[in-house]
Write a protein that holds these residues in place. Structure first.
Motif, PDB file in Angstrom:
ATOM      1  N   UNK A  26      27.095  46.952  32.370  1.00  0.00           N
ATOM      2  CA  UNK A  26      27.290  45.802  31.987  1.00  0.00           C
ATOM      3  C   UNK A  26      27.796  45.751  30.452  1.00  0.00           C
ATOM      4  N   UNK A  27      28.825  44.674  30.204  1.00  0.00           N
ATOM      5  CA  UNK A  27      29.505  44.714  28.571  1.00  0.00           C
ATOM      6  C   UNK A  27      27.976  44.267  27.885  1.00  0.00           C
ATOM      7  N   UNK A  28      28.401  44.251  26.582  1.00  0.00           N
ATOM      8  CA  UNK A  28      27.450  43.828  25.520  1.00  0.00           C
ATOM      9  C   UNK A  28      27.096  42.458  25.657  1.00  0.00           C
ATOM     10  N   UNK A  29      28.080  41.644  25.740  1.00  0.00           N
ATOM     11  CA  UNK A  29      27.740  40.115  25.781  1.00  0.00           C
ATOM     12  C   UNK A  29      27.019  39.926  27.343  1.00  0.00           C
ATOM     13  N   UNK A  30      27.037  40.538  28.299  1.00  0.00           N
ATOM     14  CA  UNK A  30      26.305  40.519  29.418  1.00  0.00           C
ATOM     15  C   UNK A  30      25.023  40.712  29.256  1.00  0.00           C
ATOM     16  N   UNK A  31      24.656  42.034  28.606  1.00  0.00           N
ATOM     17  CA  UNK A  31      23.426  42.521  28.284  1.00  0.00           C
ATOM     18  C   UNK A  31      22.699  41.464  27.345  1.00  0.00           C
ATOM     19  N   UNK A  32      23.537  40.746  26.242  1.00  0.00           N
ATOM     20  CA  UNK A  32      22.825  39.892  25.415  1.00  0.00           C
ATOM     21  C   UNK A  32      22.193  38.584  26.264  1.00  0.00           C
ATOM     22  N   UNK A  33      22.907  38.382  27.195  1.00  0.00           N
ATOM     23  CA  UNK A  33      22.701  37.188  27.966  1.00  0.00           C
ATOM     24  C   UNK A  33      21.529  37.513  28.871  1.00  0.00           C
ATOM     25  N   UNK A  34      21.436  38.707  29.320  1.00  0.00           N
ATOM     26  CA  UNK A  34      20.350  39.147  30.476  1.00  0.00           C
ATOM     27  C   UNK A  34      19.126  39.391  29.457  1.00  0.00           C
ATOM     28  N   UNK A  35      18.901  40.023  28.375  1.00  0.00           N
ATOM     29  CA  UNK A  35      17.823  40.378  27.512  1.00  0.00           C
ATOM     30  C   UNK A  35      17.400  39.333  26.303  1.00  0.00           C
ATOM     31  N   UNK A  36      18.771  38.559  26.100  1.00  0.00           N
ATOM     32  CA  UNK A  36      18.230  37.607  24.928  1.00  0.00           C
ATOM     33  C   UNK A  36      18.088  38.249  23.468  1.00  0.00           C
ATOM     34  N   UNK A  37      19.037  39.342  23.506  1.00  0.00           N
ATOM     35  CA  UNK A  37      18.932  40.236  22.271  1.00  0.00           C
ATOM     36  C   UNK A  37      20.672  40.191  21.525  1.00  0.00           C
ATOM     37  N   UNK A  38      20.637  40.064  20.540  1.00  0.00           N
ATOM     38  CA  UNK A  38      22.125  40.096  20.034  1.00  0.00           C
ATOM     39  C   UNK A  38      22.804  41.530  20.210  1.00  0.00           C
ATOM     40  N   UNK A  39      24.078  41.433  20.286  1.00  0.00           N
ATOM     41  CA  UNK A  39      24.843  42.680  20.632  1.00  0.00           C
ATOM     42  C   UNK A  39      24.728  43.623  19.635  1.00  0.00           C
ATOM     43  N   UNK A  40      24.531  43.247  18.301  1.00  0.00           N
ATOM     44  CA  UNK A  40      24.286  44.091  17.182  1.00  0.00           C
ATOM     45  C   UNK A  40      23.106  45.060  17.586  1.00  0.00           C
ATOM     46  N   UNK A  41      22.050  44.271  18.030  1.00  0.00           N
ATOM     47  CA  UNK A  41      20.793  45.089  18.180  1.00  0.00           C
ATOM     48  C   UNK A  41      20.780  45.852  19.172  1.00  0.00           C
ATOM     49  N   UNK A  42      21.399  45.407  20.341  1.00  0.00           N
ATOM     50  CA  UNK A  42      21.719  46.364  21.649  1.00  0.00           C
ATOM     51  C   UNK A  42      22.333  47.673  21.145  1.00  0.00           C
ATOM     52  N   UNK A  43      23.484  47.362  20.427  1.00  0.00           N
ATOM     53  CA  UNK A  43      24.293  48.530  19.826  1.00  0.00           C
ATOM     54  C   UNK A  43      23.488  49.707  19.077  1.00  0.00           C
ATOM     55  N   UNK A  44      22.595  49.011  18.046  1.00  0.00           N
ATOM     56  CA  UNK A  44      21.882  49.827  17.290  1.00  0.00           C
ATOM     57  C   UNK A  44      20.872  50.611  18.030  1.00  0.00           C
ATOM     58  N   UNK A  45      19.987  49.931  19.157  1.00  0.00           N
ATOM     59  CA  UNK A  45      19.108  50.714  19.693  1.00  0.00           C
ATOM     60  C   UNK A  45      19.701  51.725  20.603  1.00  0.00           C
ATOM     61  N   UNK A  46      20.964  51.396  21.260  1.00  0.00           N
ATOM     62  CA  UNK A  46      21.525  52.386  21.840  1.00  0.00           C
ATOM     63  C   UNK A  46      22.117  53.713  21.196  1.00  0.00           C
ATOM     64  N   UNK A  47      22.540  53.367  19.808  1.00  0.00           N
ATOM     65  CA  UNK A  47      22.706  54.337  18.885  1.00  0.00           C
ATOM     66  C   UNK A  47      21.533  55.103  18.467  1.00  0.00           C
ATOM     67  N   UNK A  48      20.465  54.491  18.307  1.00  0.00           N
ATOM     68  CA  UNK A  48      19.159  55.376  17.999  1.00  0.00           C
ATOM     69  C   UNK A  48      18.607  56.265  19.316  1.00  0.00           C
ATOM     70  N   UNK A  49      18.874  55.674  20.514  1.00  0.00           N
ATOM     71  CA  UNK A  49      18.390  56.225  21.584  1.00  0.00           C
ATOM     72  C   UNK A  49      19.155  57.713  21.629  1.00  0.00           C
ATOM     73  N   UNK A  50      20.509  57.480  21.438  1.00  0.00           N
ATOM     74  CA  UNK A  50      21.573  58.734  21.617  1.00  0.00           C
ATOM     75  C   UNK A  50      21.145  59.725  20.758  1.00  0.00           C
ATOM     76  N   UNK A  51      20.880  59.288  19.326  1.00  0.00           N
ATOM     77  CA  UNK A  51      20.637  60.176  18.386  1.00  0.00           C
ATOM     78  C   UNK A  51      19.309  60.816  18.651  1.00  0.00           C
ATOM     79  N   UNK A  52      18.205  60.304  19.014  1.00  0.00           N
ATOM     80  CA  UNK A  52      16.990  60.457  19.162  1.00  0.00           C
ATOM     81  C   UNK A  52      16.583  61.276  20.510  1.00  0.00           C
ATOM     82  N   UNK A  53      17.320  61.295  21.275  1.00  0.00           N
ATOM     83  CA  UNK A  53      16.858  61.527  22.777  1.00  0.00           C
ATOM     84  C   UNK A  53      16.403  63.001  22.831  1.00  0.00           C
TER      85      UNK A  53
END
Length: 95
Positions: A26-53
């Motif tokens: 899904x695109x970031x705008x689609x995820x934003x609509x689905x979860x009600x979280x800003x695209x910025x936060x989604x990108x940030x959480x994705x980055x944190x997960x990738x760095x700390x996996x």
């Protein structure tokens, strides 16, 4: 005075959203609509997960400090066993 009404998200929720973002189905705008979280936060959480996996499967840096601690504890056990043996021998000689 300002009302600081920042939303707090659970770690489970953040992980769920970040995993969805990592799947890239899904695109970031689609995820934003689905979860009600800003695209910025989604990108940030994705980055944190990738760095700390790697922590999920054990961090190599922690293994070294863990091994040092184990070695120190083994050394301390050895010292205590020697002290106990000495005390037992002294106790036997004294009656």
């Amino acid at each position: 005075m300002g009302n600081n009404s920042r939303k707090k998200y659970s770690a489970d929720f953040k992980a769920k959203v970040a995993l969805e973002a990592l799947k890239e189905q899904m695109t970031l705008p689609e995820l934003e609509k689905k979860f009600g979280v800003s695209q910025y936060m989604i990108s940030r959480w994705k980055s944190e997960l990738s760095k700390n996996a790697y922590q999920t499967f054990g961090a190599t840096g922690n293994e070294e400090s863990h091994q040092k601690e184990v070695d120190n504890l083994h050394r301390k056990i050895g010292e205590l066993e020697m002290m106990l043996d000495f005390a037992k021998r002294a106790s036997q000689k004294l009656g």
